[in-house]
Design an enzyme around this catalytic site. Sequence first.
Site, PDB file in Angstrom:
ATOM      1  N   CYS A  61      92.043  41.557  25.407  1.00 57.29           N
ATOM      2  CA  CYS A  61      92.967  41.927  26.489  1.00 57.29           C
ATOM      3  C   CYS A  61      94.068  42.868  26.008  1.00 57.29           C
ATOM      4  CB  CYS A  61      93.584  40.680  27.097  1.00 57.29           C
ATOM      5  SG  CYS A  61      92.347  39.496  27.636  1.00 57.29           S
TER       6      CYS A  61
ATOM      7  N   CYS B 168      97.148  31.081  36.694  1.00 54.74           N
ATOM      8  CA  CYS B 168      96.169  31.974  36.052  1.00 54.74           C
ATOM      9  C   CYS B 168      96.302  33.398  36.567  1.00 54.74           C
ATOM     10  CB  CYS B 168      94.751  31.512  36.360  1.00 54.74           C
ATOM     11  SG  CYS B 168      94.415  29.789  35.960  1.00 54.74           S
ATOM     12  N   SER B 169      96.116  34.358  35.673  1.00 51.39           N
ATOM     13  CA  SER B 169      95.907  35.729  36.141  1.00 51.39           C
ATOM     14  C   SER B 169      94.511  35.787  36.754  1.00 51.39           C
ATOM     15  CB  SER B 169      96.032  36.714  34.981  1.00 51.39           C
ATOM     16  OG  SER B 169      95.071  36.408  33.983  1.00 51.39           O
TER      17      SER B 169
ATOM     18  N   LYS C 224      99.870  38.066  36.254  1.00 58.33           N
ATOM     19  CA  LYS C 224      99.683  37.019  37.270  1.00 58.33           C
ATOM     20  C   LYS C 224      99.478  37.605  38.662  1.00 58.33           C
ATOM     21  CE  LYS C 224      98.784  33.953  39.067  1.00 58.33           C
ATOM     22  NZ  LYS C 224      98.617  34.279  40.389  1.00 58.33           N
TER      23      LYS C 224
ATOM     24  N   HIS D 108      94.882  41.695  36.275  1.00 57.08           N
ATOM     25  CA  HIS D 108      94.618  41.775  34.831  1.00 57.08           C
ATOM     26  C   HIS D 108      93.204  42.282  34.563  1.00 57.08           C
ATOM     27  CE1 HIS D 108      94.754  41.007  30.636  1.00 57.08           C
ATOM     28  NE2 HIS D 108      94.381  39.742  30.629  1.00 57.08           N
TER      29      HIS D 108
HETATM   30  N1  COA Z   1      95.845  33.791  41.468  1.00 56.84           N
HETATM   31  C1  COA Z   1      95.975  33.716  42.827  1.00 56.84           C
HETATM   32  N2  COA Z   1      94.944  33.757  43.678  1.00 56.84           N
HETATM   33  C2  COA Z   1      93.718  33.883  43.145  1.00 56.84           C
HETATM   34  C3  COA Z   1      93.511  33.969  41.761  1.00 56.84           C
HETATM   35  C4  COA Z   1      94.626  33.909  40.916  1.00 56.84           C
HETATM   36  N3  COA Z   1      94.486  33.956  39.594  1.00 56.84           N
HETATM   37  N4  COA Z   1      92.181  34.081  41.524  1.00 56.84           N
HETATM   38  C5  COA Z   1      91.590  34.077  42.732  1.00 56.84           C
HETATM   39  N5  COA Z   1      92.516  33.969  43.695  1.00 56.84           N
HETATM   40  C6  COA Z   1      92.284  33.861  45.145  1.00 56.84           C
HETATM   41  C7  COA Z   1      91.367  34.921  45.668  1.00 56.84           C
HETATM   42  O1  COA Z   1      92.067  36.059  46.120  1.00 56.84           O
HETATM   43  C8  COA Z   1      90.698  34.187  46.817  1.00 56.84           C
HETATM   44  O2  COA Z   1      91.601  34.171  47.925  1.00 56.84           O
HETATM   45  P1  COA Z   1      91.048  34.238  49.423  1.00 56.84           P
HETATM   46  O3  COA Z   1      90.170  33.013  49.591  1.00 56.84           O
HETATM   47  O4  COA Z   1      92.309  34.194  50.237  1.00 56.84           O
HETATM   48  O5  COA Z   1      90.292  35.512  49.512  1.00 56.84           O
HETATM   49  C9  COA Z   1      90.569  32.774  46.319  1.00 56.84           C
HETATM   50  O6  COA Z   1      91.610  32.626  45.329  1.00 56.84           O
HETATM   51  C10 COA Z   1      89.232  32.469  45.677  1.00 56.84           C
HETATM   52  O7  COA Z   1      88.896  33.541  44.803  1.00 56.84           O
HETATM   53  P2  COA Z   1      87.736  33.439  43.761  1.00 56.84           P
HETATM   54  O8  COA Z   1      87.547  34.781  43.120  1.00 56.84           O
HETATM   55  O9  COA Z   1      86.550  32.790  44.423  1.00 56.84           O
HETATM   56  O10 COA Z   1      88.354  32.441  42.693  1.00 56.84           O
HETATM   57  P3  COA Z   1      87.611  31.658  41.575  1.00 56.84           P
HETATM   58  O11 COA Z   1      87.828  30.219  41.804  1.00 56.84           O
HETATM   59  O12 COA Z   1      86.221  32.148  41.405  1.00 56.84           O
HETATM   60  O13 COA Z   1      88.446  32.119  40.251  1.00 56.84           O
HETATM   61  C11 COA Z   1      90.064  31.707  38.574  1.00 56.84           C
HETATM   62  C12 COA Z   1      89.787  31.710  40.079  1.00 56.84           C
HETATM   63  C13 COA Z   1      91.521  31.306  38.350  1.00 56.84           C
HETATM   64  C14 COA Z   1      89.151  30.700  37.870  1.00 56.84           C
HETATM   65  C15 COA Z   1      89.802  33.135  37.996  1.00 56.84           C
HETATM   66  O14 COA Z   1      90.666  34.048  38.626  1.00 56.84           O
HETATM   67  C16 COA Z   1      89.990  33.178  36.496  1.00 56.84           C
HETATM   68  O15 COA Z   1      89.097  32.800  35.738  1.00 56.84           O
HETATM   69  N6  COA Z   1      91.157  33.649  36.010  1.00 56.84           N
HETATM   70  C17 COA Z   1      91.435  33.755  34.587  1.00 56.84           C
HETATM   71  C18 COA Z   1      91.017  35.106  34.067  1.00 56.84           C
HETATM   72  C19 COA Z   1      91.162  35.154  32.572  1.00 56.84           C
HETATM   73  O16 COA Z   1      90.859  34.215  31.858  1.00 56.84           O
HETATM   74  N7  COA Z   1      91.599  36.311  32.066  1.00 56.84           N
HETATM   75  C20 COA Z   1      91.765  36.520  30.649  1.00 56.84           C
HETATM   76  C21 COA Z   1      93.072  35.987  30.213  1.00 56.84           C
HETATM   77  S1  COA Z   1      93.209  35.804  28.454  1.00 56.84           S
END
Ligand code: COA
Length: 378
Positions: free
Chosen positions: A74, A197-198, A320, A324
């Site tokens: 990242c 989570c981002s 956030k 990201h």
């Molecule tokens: N913050 C706020 N809202 C989020 C979000 C987040 N991080 N991630 C997804 N959403 C929202 C989406 O916009 C969607 O909203 P909607 O229903 O109003 O359209 C809803 O949540 C579901 O989205 P979806 O993509 O299906 O979420 P998910 O459950 O598949 O994934 C996480 C959510 C948190 C697991 C995923 O964003 C993730 O893995 N984040 C971490 C990424 C990471 O590890 N990056 C590297 C860092 S070192």
Amino acid sequence: MTAFGASPERTARDLFAQAAGEAFDDAALEPDAVEELFYGNFMGEFAEVQGHQGPLMAEAAGVSGPSTRIESACASSGVAVRHGVNQVRSGQADVVLVGGAERMKNISTAEGTKALSAAADALWEIKAGVTFPGAYSLMANSYFDEFGGTREDLAHIAVKNHSNAVENDLAQFQMAIDIDDVLEAPTVSSPFGLYDCSPMSDGASAAVLVSEEFAEANGLDTSVAITGVGQGSDSLALQDRVSIPETPAAVEAGETAYEDAGITPEDVDVAEVHDCFTIAEVLALESLGFYEPGEAITAAREGETTIDGELPVNLSGGLKAKGHPVGATGGAQISEMTKLLRGDHVNSDAVSDATVGLTHNAGGTVASCVVHVLEVVE
Ligand code: COA
């Protein structure tokens, strides 16, 4: 930077071409002025089955000369910026294009999670099932054990960063949330809920770096300069760290950058730090010397890092809320900080007296970290 979020119809090369084009317009330079490209990308092989991205992205941006892809998870584009700065400083080039791109929304969350986990230790972490939300939740729980703090304290960081992004047209989430939203959100990996989570994001960033001599000879507006760079490394696996809730790679990167710029943490007016998870912002602020170990969580609870706090942090919305796209994030921090200091960011008014900004971009569980100091110059 491009707008971050989902760009289902656009490849990474399209996104980077847009970011580079906007950077050239901003710099008032044509692409043929560029002598070299340093480009950050982490998971192109997973997401687009595309390696060998240096020359590909040079072609997309319309530049020629040496082109190098940098991979540091990242921190990929932050490290690309550092290489660009060093190339200019050493006199090897007068004009360098830096930046990065990532596509993450064209694959499922499960596939993206698997791709991201490659930034961890394959032998000792990935095989044990560690994901990035999992790894950072280990760091959060370890922090709570050592210094105290609660999930609710971390929630203040999510609320702050979402609030900062509300007016940022480039941000993925331009919506305010409150503490209850954070606490009531579905659990991702305890203690994190969704808003700790981002997100997964598509996006690109680019910046044109020029030498002082080139800027002067060509009458360019360079009201913001990168005056300090630093980078540090640490054990890849959390199990090999001396202390899990501390990030010495960021300490090393910060101290090097401060010394390079001839400043101390007290001189910094505004910061963009790598808040891939809420705890990461706490760890960053402590490693960078803004707070003693164990104190940044109190600062979050007491609002010291809000837009009108003593040290505004992540006025862009941070990872956030701004989003990201991992390979683009370090370059995007440079873009947002430049605008904040120059006065043309939507949140610039909050830091109108600021002259010194800092960016902190981390790879993996901060096994790599790069810090830049940006200053307003006369
Ligand atoms: N913050 C706020 N809202 C989020 C979000 C987040 N991080 N991630 C997804 N959403 C929202 C989406 O916009 C969607 O909203 P909607 O229903 O109003 O359209 C809803 O949540 C579901 O989205 P979806 O993509 O299906 O979420 P998910 O459950 O598949 O994934 C996480 C959510 C948190 C697991 C995923 O964003 C993730 O893995 N984040 C971490 C990424 C990471 O590890 N990056 C590297 C860092 S070192």
